[in-house]
Design an enzyme around this catalytic site. Structure first.
Site, PDB file in Angstrom:
ATOM      1  N   ARG A 170       0.822  -1.303  -0.248  1.00 42.99           N
ATOM      2  CA  ARG A 170       0.278  -0.239   0.381  1.00 42.99           C
ATOM      3  C   ARG A 170       0.806   1.260  -0.259  1.00 42.99           C
ATOM      4  O   ARG A 170       0.275   2.404  -0.451  1.00 42.99           O
ATOM      5  CB  ARG A 170      -0.941   0.453   1.521  1.00 42.99           C
ATOM      6  CG  ARG A 170      -2.711  -1.165   1.462  1.00 42.99           C
ATOM      7  CD  ARG A 170      -2.508  -1.061   2.575  1.00 42.99           C
ATOM      8  NE  ARG A 170      -3.006   0.518   2.970  1.00 42.99           N
ATOM      9  CZ  ARG A 170      -4.163   1.018   3.135  1.00 42.99           C
ATOM     10  NH1 ARG A 170      -5.053  -0.290   2.420  1.00 42.99           N
ATOM     11  NH2 ARG A 170      -4.582   2.081   3.300  1.00 42.99           N
ATOM     12  N   ARG A 174       9.410   6.614  -3.280  1.00 41.66           N
ATOM     13  CA  ARG A 174       9.760   7.495  -4.714  1.00 41.66           C
ATOM     14  C   ARG A 174      10.845   8.225  -4.675  1.00 41.66           C
ATOM     15  O   ARG A 174      11.229   8.441  -2.820  1.00 41.66           O
ATOM     16  CB  ARG A 174       8.316   9.013  -4.219  1.00 41.66           C
ATOM     17  CG  ARG A 174       7.517   8.229  -4.083  1.00 41.66           C
ATOM     18  CD  ARG A 174       6.141  10.035  -4.637  1.00 41.66           C
ATOM     19  NE  ARG A 174       4.858   9.297  -4.295  1.00 41.66           N
ATOM     20  CZ  ARG A 174       4.476  10.055  -3.128  1.00 41.66           C
ATOM     21  NH1 ARG A 174       4.866  11.020  -2.531  1.00 41.66           N
ATOM     22  NH2 ARG A 174       3.258   9.325  -3.262  1.00 41.66           N
ATOM     23  N   ARG A 247      -8.224  -6.817  13.867  1.00 36.50           N
ATOM     24  CA  ARG A 247      -7.340  -5.841  14.999  1.00 36.50           C
ATOM     25  C   ARG A 247      -8.276  -5.085  14.942  1.00 36.50           C
ATOM     26  O   ARG A 247      -9.144  -4.669  14.155  1.00 36.50           O
ATOM     27  CB  ARG A 247      -6.198  -6.062  14.023  1.00 36.50           C
ATOM     28  CG  ARG A 247      -4.753  -5.530  14.404  1.00 36.50           C
ATOM     29  CD  ARG A 247      -4.407  -6.545  15.522  1.00 36.50           C
ATOM     30  NE  ARG A 247      -3.218  -5.363  16.305  1.00 36.50           N
ATOM     31  CZ  ARG A 247      -3.112  -6.043  17.508  1.00 36.50           C
ATOM     32  NH1 ARG A 247      -3.678  -6.998  17.963  1.00 36.50           N
ATOM     33  NH2 ARG A 247      -2.369  -5.693  18.084  1.00 36.50           N
ATOM     34  N   ARG A 278      -0.330   5.925  16.532  1.00 39.64           N
ATOM     35  CA  ARG A 278      -0.368   7.035  15.906  1.00 39.64           C
ATOM     36  C   ARG A 278      -0.817   8.319  16.806  1.00 39.64           C
ATOM     37  O   ARG A 278      -1.950   7.837  17.752  1.00 39.64           O
ATOM     38  CB  ARG A 278      -0.860   7.210  13.896  1.00 39.64           C
ATOM     39  CG  ARG A 278      -2.218   6.356  14.029  1.00 39.64           C
ATOM     40  CD  ARG A 278      -1.869   6.387  12.060  1.00 39.64           C
ATOM     41  NE  ARG A 278      -3.400   5.286  12.038  1.00 39.64           N
ATOM     42  CZ  ARG A 278      -3.167   4.833  11.291  1.00 39.64           C
ATOM     43  NH1 ARG A 278      -2.683   5.250   9.856  1.00 39.64           N
ATOM     44  NH2 ARG A 278      -4.359   3.804  10.986  1.00 39.64           N
ATOM     45  N   GLU A 298      -3.972   7.274  18.602  1.00 43.06           N
ATOM     46  CA  GLU A 298      -4.297   5.342  18.085  1.00 43.06           C
ATOM     47  C   GLU A 298      -3.537   4.377  19.139  1.00 43.06           C
ATOM     48  O   GLU A 298      -2.422   3.797  18.594  1.00 43.06           O
ATOM     49  CB  GLU A 298      -4.079   5.249  16.746  1.00 43.06           C
ATOM     50  CG  GLU A 298      -5.010   4.224  16.308  1.00 43.06           C
ATOM     51  CD  GLU A 298      -5.145   4.657  14.689  1.00 43.06           C
ATOM     52  OE1 GLU A 298      -4.960   5.792  14.102  1.00 43.06           O
ATOM     53  OE2 GLU A 298      -5.036   2.985  14.302  1.00 43.06           O
ATOM     54  N   TYR A 346     -10.053  -5.473   3.411  1.00 45.33           N
ATOM     55  CA  TYR A 346      -8.877  -4.268   4.219  1.00 45.33           C
ATOM     56  C   TYR A 346      -9.181  -3.112   3.231  1.00 45.33           C
ATOM     57  O   TYR A 346      -8.629  -3.130   1.597  1.00 45.33           O
ATOM     58  CB  TYR A 346      -7.458  -4.332   4.283  1.00 45.33           C
ATOM     59  CG  TYR A 346      -6.723  -3.066   4.586  1.00 45.33           C
ATOM     60  CD1 TYR A 346      -6.680  -2.353   4.808  1.00 45.33           C
ATOM     61  CD2 TYR A 346      -5.182  -3.432   5.328  1.00 45.33           C
ATOM     62  CE1 TYR A 346      -6.464  -0.690   5.422  1.00 45.33           C
ATOM     63  CE2 TYR A 346      -4.299  -2.891   5.635  1.00 45.33           C
ATOM     64  CZ  TYR A 346      -4.579  -1.786   5.767  1.00 45.33           C
ATOM     65  OH  TYR A 346      -4.234  -0.593   6.532  1.00 45.33           O
ATOM     66  N   ASP A 348      -9.766   0.560   1.379  1.00 38.16           N
ATOM     67  CA  ASP A 348     -10.551   2.115   1.112  1.00 38.16           C
ATOM     68  C   ASP A 348     -11.771   2.818   0.434  1.00 38.16           C
ATOM     69  O   ASP A 348     -12.872   1.642  -0.094  1.00 38.16           O
ATOM     70  CB  ASP A 348      -9.583   2.399  -0.348  1.00 38.16           C
ATOM     71  CG  ASP A 348      -8.037   2.548   0.447  1.00 38.16           C
ATOM     72  OD1 ASP A 348      -7.992   2.336   2.152  1.00 38.16           O
ATOM     73  OD2 ASP A 348      -7.164   1.909   0.130  1.00 38.16           O
TER      74      ASP A 348
HETATM   75  N1  UDP Z   1       3.436   1.216   7.313  1.00 42.28           N
HETATM   76  C1  UDP Z   1       4.718   1.352   8.444  1.00 42.28           C
HETATM   77  N2  UDP Z   1       4.691   2.301   9.054  1.00 42.28           N
HETATM   78  C2  UDP Z   1       4.701   3.572   8.809  1.00 42.28           C
HETATM   79  C3  UDP Z   1       3.096   3.637   8.389  1.00 42.28           C
HETATM   80  C4  UDP Z   1       2.385   2.238   7.657  1.00 42.28           C
HETATM   81  O1  UDP Z   1       5.557   0.444   8.625  1.00 42.28           O
HETATM   82  O2  UDP Z   1       4.631   4.304   9.739  1.00 42.28           O
HETATM   83  C5  UDP Z   1       2.926   0.302   7.101  1.00 42.28           C
HETATM   84  C6  UDP Z   1       2.543  -0.862   8.128  1.00 42.28           C
HETATM   85  O3  UDP Z   1       2.633  -2.721   8.000  1.00 42.28           O
HETATM   86  C7  UDP Z   1       0.493  -0.551   8.089  1.00 42.28           C
HETATM   87  C8  UDP Z   1       0.291  -0.626   6.496  1.00 42.28           C
HETATM   88  O4  UDP Z   1       2.171   0.262   6.366  1.00 42.28           O
HETATM   89  O5  UDP Z   1      -0.150  -1.911   8.058  1.00 42.28           O
HETATM   90  C9  UDP Z   1      -0.087   0.377   5.509  1.00 42.28           C
HETATM   91  O6  UDP Z   1      -0.323   2.042   6.606  1.00 42.28           O
HETATM   92  P1  UDP Z   1      -1.483   2.477   6.112  1.00 42.28           P
HETATM   93  O7  UDP Z   1      -0.870   3.933   7.202  1.00 42.28           O
HETATM   94  O8  UDP Z   1      -2.012   2.848   5.084  1.00 42.28           O
HETATM   95  O9  UDP Z   1      -2.747   1.729   7.405  1.00 42.28           O
HETATM   96  P2  UDP Z   1      -4.549   2.617   7.320  1.00 42.28           P
HETATM   97  O10 UDP Z   1      -4.247   3.777   7.056  1.00 42.28           O
HETATM   98  O11 UDP Z   1      -5.775   1.832   6.794  1.00 42.28           O
HETATM   99  O12 UDP Z   1      -4.295   2.209   8.989  1.00 42.28           O
END
Ligand code: UDP
Length: 364
Positions: A170, A174, A247, A278, A298, A346, A348
Site C-alpha cells: 500500500r 518515491r 484487529r 499514531r 490510536e 481491508y 479504502d
Molecule cells: N506502515 C509502516 N510504517 C508507517 C506507516 C505504515 O510500516 O509509518 C505499514 C504498516 O505495515 C501498515 C501499512 O503500512 O500496516 C499500511 O499503513 P496505512 O497507514 O496505509 O494503514 P491505514 O491507514 O489503513 O491504517
C-alpha cells in the site's frame, strides 16, 4: 412494505440506499449504533470534527467515485503528509527523498537508489515470502528497522515474518521530494466533515438507529423484498463455521488549550516501545484555527467477539474461513453482502463506494 432493508449506514449502506431511492425503491436503513455513518462518523467538539473511529482521508484515482462524492459535498485541499517519529527522530512519509536524505545524508535520487540497492543485495532476498522480506526488498534494512518493523508489529500484533506482503505494498516509495502519502489523483476531506456526506446520501430515507438486525431479525423477515447486509459476515451466520479475526483499536482523545499541538494531522510512532501507532490532531484535516485542539492517540488492541471490529486480519487462516462463509452467502438469494465487514476486506473508502455503486447497478 420496503424494497430493501439495508443493514448498516456506513459508506456501503448509505450509497446503496441513495442509489435505490433514486431508482424509485423504498428503503429502510437499520443501524446498530446510535448514529449513522459507520466508521467515517465525526463528532464535533469546539468546532473541530473528531474522527471518532480513526482518521479517514479520502483519496482516489477513480474519477467516477470522485465525481460521485462531489455531488454531495465539496472537498478541501488536504493532502496527507504524515511524519514518522522514531524515538524522537522525525522522518517524512511516505518513503521519499526527504526520508532518504534524513536517514543517510544523501542528496540525489541516484545516491538513494544505490543505498537501497546495497541493503537489498546484502539481505539476499529473491522472492519475498512475507512482509519483512517484502519491505526489505522494497526499501532496505535501515528504513525497515526504523520506520516499518515496530509500527507494523504493533498494529497487527504479529511478527512481520508472519504477515502477508500485500499490506506494505500500500505504501509508495518515491525518488522525489514528495511527501504526499497517497499516489491517487484526487484527495481531500469533506468540507464540514464526513457527516455532511452521509447525511446527504441518506436524505429522505427512513433510518432506524439502535437496531441490531442480527438480534431482531425475526421482526424484519417479511417487510422487504431484499436485504443488503453490511455487518460482519460470520455474525450473520451465527458464527456457525467459527469466528473471523479482526484487529481492534482503542482511542484516547485529549483536549489541549493550544492552537497547534503537533503541527501535523498524522504523526506515526514507529518504534516498538511507544504503545500507540499514531496520534491524530483532527483540526489539521480542515486547517482549523480554533484556540483549542484535540489529539487522539490510536492504540492497536487485541480484538474480542462483540467489540468494535476494525481491520480484518487477511491471513491464510482467516481468508480460508471467509471463503467458506462466502459460499454460504451465495445461497442467500435475497441478500446482498457488501462493505468491509461483510466482504472481510481491508477496504479504502473509494473502493467501498465503487462496490456499492456496482451492487446498486446490478439491482436495476
Ligand atoms: N506502515 C509502516 N510504517 C508507517 C506507516 C505504515 O510500516 O509509518 C505499514 C504498516 O505495515 C501498515 C501499512 O503500512 O500496516 C499500511 O499503513 P496505512 O497507514 O496505509 O494503514 P491505514 O491507514 O489503513 O491504517
Amino acid at each position: 412494505m420496503y424494497d430493501y432493508v439495508i443493514v448498516g449506514s456506513g459508506l456501503f449502506g448509505s450509497v446503496f440506499a441513495h442509489e435505490m431511492k433514486k431508482a424509485g425503491k423504498r428503503c429502510l436503513v437499520l443501524e446498530r449504533r446510535d448514529h449513522v455513518g459507520g466508521n467515517v462518523y465525526c463528532e464535533e467538539k469546539d468546532g473541530i470534527h473528531i474522527h471518532r473511529y480513526g482518521a479517514h482521508i479520502f483519496h482516489t484515482s477513480n474519477k467516477k467515485v470522485w465525481d460521485y462524492v462531489n455531488q454531495f459535498v465539496e472537498f478541501n485541499h488536504f493532502i496527507n503528509a504524515p511524519v514518522a517519529n522514531y524515538k524522537g527522530e522525525l522522518y517524512n512519509l511516505p518513503f521519499n527523498m526527504n526520508t532518504f536524505a534524513k536517514m543517510w545524508g544523501i542528496v540525489t535520487p541516484e545516491q538513494a537508489a544505490a543505498k537501497i540497492e546495497g541493503q537489498r543485495r546484502a539481505a539476499g532476498i529473491t522472492e519475498p515470502k512475507n512482509l519483512e522480506e517484502q519491505a526489505i526488498s522494497l526499501i532496505g534494512t535501515d528504513i525497515y528497522e526504523k520506520l516499518i518493523k515496530g509500527y507494523t508489529e504493533k498494529q497487527w500484533g504479529r511478527s512481520c515474518t508472519e504477515l502477508p506482503a500485500f499490506i506494505i505494498r500500500r505504501l509508495p516509495v518515491r525518488y522525489t521530494f514528495d511527501n504526499n502519502y497517497f499516489d491517487d489523483e484526487y484527495q481531500g476531506i469533506p468540507k464540514g466533515g464526513y457527516n455532511v456526506l452521509i447525511d446527504a446520501l441518506l436524505e429522505g430515507i427512513e433510518v432506524r438507529t439502535g437496531v441490531d438486525y442480527n438480534r431482531e431479525r425475526a421482526s424484519y423477515l417479511d417487510i422487504a423484498r431484499k436485504v443488503v447486509y453490511t455487518g460482519p459476515i460470520d455474525e450473520y451466520f451465527g458464527y456457525r463455521l467459527g469466528h473471523l479475526e479482526y484487529r481492534g483499536l482503542r482511542f484516547e482523545t485529549q483536549r489541549y488549550n493550544e492552537v497547534n499541538h503537533q503541527g501535523v494531522a498524522v504523526m506515526n510512532y514507529t518504534d516498538r516501545e511507544t504503545p500507540y501507532t499514531r496520534s491524530i490532531e483532527h483540526k489539521h484535516f480542515e486547517f482549523g484555527r480554533q484556540p483549542v485542539t484535540y489529539v487522539t492517540k490510536e492504540y492497536p488492541a487485541e480484538w474480542k467477539v462483540g467489540e468494535e471490529a476494525y481491520y480484518p486480519v487477511n491471513d491464510e487462516k482467516n481468508q480460508a474461513l471467509y471463503k467458506k462463509y462466502k459460499s454460504l452467502a451465495r445461497n442467500e438469494y435475497n441478500v446482498v453482502f457488501g462493505g468491509r465487514l461483510a466482504e472481510y476486506k481491508y477496504y479504502d473508502m473509494d473502493d467501498v463506494i465503487d462496490g456499492a455503486l456496482v451492487a446498486a447497478e446490478r439491482e436495476r
